[in-house]
Design a protein around this motif. Structure first.
Motif: not given
Length: 365
Positions: A14, A79, A82-83, A260
């Motif tokens: 990550k 990212t 993925q969330k 992030e």
């Protein structure tokens, strides 16, 4: 001392907001998190304990979902993707998690998924399609690993039809948006139209990616590496911008537009200003389609467009079909080319022949 290679350990990388990469380790069969140091005694002990524990969801759809979510294929997604996938996978697991994998071999199981698709689709057709699409991905991944023989929902018809052929930023739209827009939003618009890149890549562009002549980046969604030679307009803007930090696009105080956990700040500010400017139908992501359309209108081939935007050739054709099929400039250019084409010159001088009154009378008889 390097650790022995252990089977069934998933390593998830990550990238943090400061650019560093952190590794997380999981026991694949159970999904159990393992200590951060793979060479430590604690890591080996935790691995041994995880090996002893048989997952409660073994043999169910929940196990297939867990296997996919811990896969390298999932790890390589952006990212933000993925969330969103985790959100959808949670919904799917809540509904189908306890269903045995063996039940998927029954021809009757397809109806169960179709009923669920329609149930969600009555109010949220796009969400329903997204859930079924991701469930197909999970099943296909299970097939590739030999955990499933057939995909019971292959060929499922979508409920949501998105046609954004009319949603192209015109010169009038751009002028209206730019008129009273803050500098940071104007910069985002110019960068988007002049590069044709995705929102997530644009807000993460660094000054180090710009060499004074071109912008080079690796796209987060596809991993494609693209080199975009800057148009004079874009180059003039970049050369005149203050460098408030490592990122090209920043908030007024110099902070990046993403953290992030959240990368929607620019999108929110953009949407608020667009509404204030009377632009309610167009979105930021329509700028990417607008860039493709503009390049097509300038005479670039689909292959050339793909080399700039990072699309596949097939994707460029799809975008052109959706966005540019009805633009006035393309229509005008087509008719002008037809007008000046020698091969079809016979059509240009065609005129009707006026009939005399006597001829009309004889024709009516």
């Amino acid at each position: 001392m390097p650790r022995a290679k252990l089977k069934g350990v998933n390593t998830v990388k990550k990238r943090l907001s400061d650019g560093t990469v952190r590794r997380y380790y999981y026991h694949r069969a159970s999904g159990t998190p393992l200590p951060s140091d793979p060479n430590s005694r604690e890591f080996l002990l935790a691995y041994a304990e995880a090996e002893k524990a048989r997952p409660k969801d073994a043999g169910t759809i929940a196990a297939l979902i867990r296997s996919y979510s811990l896969s390298l294929k999932f790890e390589r997604l952006a990212t933000s993707t993925q969330k969103e996938y985790r959100r959808i996978l949670t919904k799917l697991e809540d509904r189908f998690g306890t269903m045995p994998i063996a039940a998927l071999a029954s021809p009757k199981v397809r109806r169960i998924f179709l009923d669920y698709h329609e149930e969600i689709g009555r109010e949220h057709p796009r969400e329903a399609d997204n859930r079924m699409t991701l469930l197909q991905v999970v099943f296909n991944y299970a097939i590739s690993r030999g955990e499933l023989r057939d995909n019971p929902i292959v060929g499922l018809e979508r409920l949501h039809r998105a046609d954004r052929a009319e949603f192209v930023w015109t010169e009038r739209d751009v002028t209206g948006f730019m008129k009273d827009a803050p500098a940071e939003l104007q910069q985002a618009l110019v960068l988007a139209i002049c590069t044709g890149q995705r929102y997530g890549d644009l807000i993460r562009l660094r000054w180090a990616d710009y060499d004074g002549n071109a912008i080079t980046l690796r796209q987060r969604k596809t991993g494609a590496r693209v080199n975009v030679r800057c148009l004079p307009t874009l180059r003039a803007m970049l050369d005149g911008m203050p460098k408030r930090g490592p990122f090209i696009l920043t908030r007024p105080d110099g902070r990046p537009w993403f953290t992030e956990k959240n990368d929607k700040a620019l999108s929110k500010a953009w949407r608020e200003h667009a509404r204030a400017a009377g632009i309610t139908e167009l979105h930021f992501h329509d700028l990417r389609g607008t860039a493709v359309t503009t390049m097509n209108e300038a005479g670039l081939t689909p292959q050339q467009i793909a080399s700039v935007t990072g699309h596949t050739f097939k994707s460029v054709l799809t975008i052109l079909e959706r966005y540019s099929a009805r633009t006035q400039r393309l229509s005008d250019a087509a008719m002008l080319a037809w007008e000046n084409a020698q091969a079809t010159g016979f059509a240009n001088p065609l005129q009707t022949t006026p009939l005399t009154a006597e001829a009309v009378w004889k024709k009516e008889e």
